[in-house]
Design a protein around this motif. Structure first.
Motif, PDB file in Angstrom:
ATOM      1  N   LEU A  36      37.482  21.974   9.673  1.00 55.04           N
ATOM      2  CA  LEU A  36      36.931  21.019  10.803  1.00 55.04           C
ATOM      3  C   LEU A  36      37.720  21.721  12.262  1.00 55.04           C
ATOM      4  O   LEU A  36      37.413  22.206  13.543  1.00 55.04           O
ATOM      5  CB  LEU A  36      37.647  19.729  10.766  1.00 55.04           C
ATOM      6  N   GLN A  37      39.356  22.502  11.667  1.00 54.50           N
ATOM      7  CA  GLN A  37      39.934  23.235  12.672  1.00 54.50           C
ATOM      8  C   GLN A  37      39.605  25.001  13.003  1.00 54.50           C
ATOM      9  O   GLN A  37      39.620  25.075  13.853  1.00 54.50           O
ATOM     10  CB  GLN A  37      41.134  23.149  12.106  1.00 54.50           C
ATOM     11  N   ALA A  38      38.789  25.325  11.563  1.00 54.34           N
ATOM     12  CA  ALA A  38      38.390  25.831  12.762  1.00 54.34           C
ATOM     13  C   ALA A  38      36.699  26.597  13.184  1.00 54.34           C
ATOM     14  O   ALA A  38      37.044  27.013  14.464  1.00 54.34           O
ATOM     15  CB  ALA A  38      37.858  27.685  10.902  1.00 54.34           C
ATOM     16  N   GLU A  39      36.105  25.256  12.720  1.00 57.81           N
ATOM     17  CA  GLU A  39      34.845  24.549  13.750  1.00 57.81           C
ATOM     18  C   GLU A  39      35.175  24.234  15.160  1.00 57.81           C
ATOM     19  O   GLU A  39      34.316  24.681  16.232  1.00 57.81           O
ATOM     20  CB  GLU A  39      34.038  23.767  12.722  1.00 57.81           C
ATOM     21  N   TYR A  40      36.406  23.696  14.915  1.00 59.65           N
ATOM     22  CA  TYR A  40      36.733  22.605  15.771  1.00 59.65           C
ATOM     23  C   TYR A  40      38.211  22.929  16.583  1.00 59.65           C
ATOM     24  O   TYR A  40      38.668  22.263  16.266  1.00 59.65           O
ATOM     25  CB  TYR A  40      36.192  21.344  16.036  1.00 59.65           C
ATOM     26  N   PRO A  41      38.262  24.621  16.892  1.00 53.45           N
ATOM     27  CA  PRO A  41      39.666  24.498  16.598  1.00 53.45           C
ATOM     28  C   PRO A  41      40.689  23.178  18.438  1.00 53.45           C
ATOM     29  O   PRO A  41      39.735  23.798  19.225  1.00 53.45           O
ATOM     30  CB  PRO A  41      39.732  26.123  17.273  1.00 53.45           C
ATOM     31  N   LEU A  42      41.139  22.924  17.366  1.00 50.55           N
ATOM     32  CA  LEU A  42      42.693  22.646  18.416  1.00 50.55           C
ATOM     33  C   LEU A  42      43.399  22.979  18.766  1.00 50.55           C
ATOM     34  O   LEU A  42      44.471  23.724  17.474  1.00 50.55           O
ATOM     35  CB  LEU A  42      42.653  20.456  16.939  1.00 50.55           C
ATOM     36  N   THR A  43      44.546  22.930  19.599  1.00 51.38           N
ATOM     37  CA  THR A  43      45.652  23.422  19.731  1.00 51.38           C
ATOM     38  C   THR A  43      46.833  21.684  20.189  1.00 51.38           C
ATOM     39  O   THR A  43      46.758  20.867  20.084  1.00 51.38           O
ATOM     40  CB  THR A  43      46.083  24.069  21.315  1.00 51.38           C
ATOM     41  N   THR A  44      48.175  22.587  19.988  1.00 49.29           N
ATOM     42  CA  THR A  44      48.892  21.614  20.851  1.00 49.29           C
ATOM     43  C   THR A  44      48.562  20.636  22.022  1.00 49.29           C
ATOM     44  O   THR A  44      49.754  19.657  22.146  1.00 49.29           O
ATOM     45  CB  THR A  44      50.670  22.348  20.293  1.00 49.29           C
ATOM     46  N   GLU A  45      47.949  21.480  22.722  1.00 50.78           N
ATOM     47  CA  GLU A  45      47.374  21.109  24.124  1.00 50.78           C
ATOM     48  C   GLU A  45      46.435  20.161  24.030  1.00 50.78           C
ATOM     49  O   GLU A  45      46.299  19.323  25.134  1.00 50.78           O
ATOM     50  CB  GLU A  45      46.851  22.397  25.099  1.00 50.78           C
ATOM     51  N   ASP A  46      45.996  20.167  22.654  1.00 49.84           N
ATOM     52  CA  ASP A  46      44.274  19.000  23.054  1.00 49.84           C
ATOM     53  C   ASP A  46      45.179  17.571  22.525  1.00 49.84           C
ATOM     54  O   ASP A  46      46.404  17.292  21.577  1.00 49.84           O
ATOM     55  CB  ASP A  46      43.699  19.078  21.949  1.00 49.84           C
ATOM     56  N   ARG A  47      44.477  16.267  22.620  1.00 48.31           N
ATOM     57  CA  ARG A  47      44.235  15.405  22.456  1.00 48.31           C
ATOM     58  C   ARG A  47      42.702  14.622  21.057  1.00 48.31           C
ATOM     59  O   ARG A  47      42.110  14.580  22.026  1.00 48.31           O
ATOM     60  CB  ARG A  47      44.808  14.264  23.295  1.00 48.31           C
ATOM     61  N   LEU A  48      43.227  13.996  20.421  1.00 43.92           N
ATOM     62  CA  LEU A  48      42.124  13.995  19.685  1.00 43.92           C
ATOM     63  C   LEU A  48      42.043  11.469  19.213  1.00 43.92           C
ATOM     64  O   LEU A  48      42.810  11.357  19.316  1.00 43.92           O
ATOM     65  CB  LEU A  48      42.102  13.773  17.922  1.00 43.92           C
ATOM     66  N   LEU A  49      41.133  11.860  20.092  1.00 42.28           N
ATOM     67  CA  LEU A  49      41.064   9.808  20.486  1.00 42.28           C
ATOM     68  C   LEU A  49      40.628   9.006  18.550  1.00 42.28           C
ATOM     69  O   LEU A  49      39.621   9.550  18.330  1.00 42.28           O
ATOM     70  CB  LEU A  49      40.513   8.420  21.052  1.00 42.28           C
ATOM     71  N   GLN A  50      41.621   9.133  17.996  1.00 47.46           N
ATOM     72  CA  GLN A  50      41.116   8.026  16.502  1.00 47.46           C
ATOM     73  C   GLN A  50      40.613   6.982  17.046  1.00 47.46           C
ATOM     74  O   GLN A  50      41.157   5.895  16.873  1.00 47.46           O
ATOM     75  CB  GLN A  50      42.601   8.523  15.758  1.00 47.46           C
ATOM     76  N   LYS A  51      39.627   6.574  16.391  1.00 43.74           N
ATOM     77  CA  LYS A  51      38.390   5.345  16.897  1.00 43.74           C
ATOM     78  C   LYS A  51      37.524   4.629  15.376  1.00 43.74           C
ATOM     79  O   LYS A  51      37.790   3.799  15.577  1.00 43.74           O
ATOM     80  CB  LYS A  51      37.247   5.380  17.882  1.00 43.74           C
ATOM     81  N   THR A  52      38.030   5.127  14.486  1.00 49.26           N
ATOM     82  CA  THR A  52      36.987   4.921  12.782  1.00 49.26           C
ATOM     83  C   THR A  52      38.329   4.248  12.757  1.00 49.26           C
ATOM     84  O   THR A  52      39.258   4.506  11.943  1.00 49.26           O
ATOM     85  CB  THR A  52      37.005   6.571  12.337  1.00 49.26           C
ATOM     86  N   VAL A  53      37.853   3.067  11.829  1.00 41.16           N
ATOM     87  CA  VAL A  53      38.754   2.203  10.729  1.00 41.16           C
ATOM     88  C   VAL A  53      38.516   3.142  10.530  1.00 41.16           C
ATOM     89  O   VAL A  53      38.623   3.520   9.490  1.00 41.16           O
ATOM     90  CB  VAL A  53      37.341   1.034  11.494  1.00 41.16           C
ATOM     91  N   PHE A  54      40.309   2.766   9.955  1.00 40.27           N
ATOM     92  CA  PHE A  54      40.564   2.887   8.618  1.00 40.27           C
ATOM     93  C   PHE A  54      40.504   2.894   7.143  1.00 40.27           C
ATOM     94  O   PHE A  54      40.571   3.620   6.502  1.00 40.27           O
ATOM     95  CB  PHE A  54      42.198   2.694   8.339  1.00 40.27           C
TER      96      PHE A  54
END
Length: 95
Positions: A36-54
């Motif tokens: 996932l990180q290779a296909e959709y690289p995130l950096t320290t500048e990014d934010r991800l909204l965790q919305k999926t139920v645990f």
């Protein structure tokens, strides 16, 4: 500890209707996170909204991919995944 040791177990009824546990190894989840990180690289500048139920398997990816990359993990309010207007506001507010 081995990479083949269980990281977690998910339960599915599959096509049979009978619940069964499926063991997800540390190797499997690490491979998924790294892909996932290779296909959709995130950096320290990014934010991800965790919305999926645990309790759903995909929450593992939403939680650990940003942490792996040093990005910010923003937790949606409980039940927020069912409210499109809340999600739009949360994305706008958290950028």
């Amino acid at each position: 500890m081995s990479e083949e040791d269980p990281a977690y177990i998910i339960y599915t009824s599959g096509s049979t209707g009978r619940p069964k546990g499926v063991v997800i190894s540390h190797r499997a989840i690490c491979n998924r996170l790294l892909w996932l990180q290779a296909e959709y690289p995130l950096t320290t500048e990014d934010r991800l909204l965790q919305k999926t139920v645990f309790s759903f398997d995909a929450s593992v990816w939403e939680i650990f991919v940003p942490l792996l990359a040093g990005a910010r993990l923003v937790l949606a309010q409980v039940g927020g995944e069912q409210d499109a207007s809340y999600l739009v506001r949360a994305v706008a507010e958290q950028r």
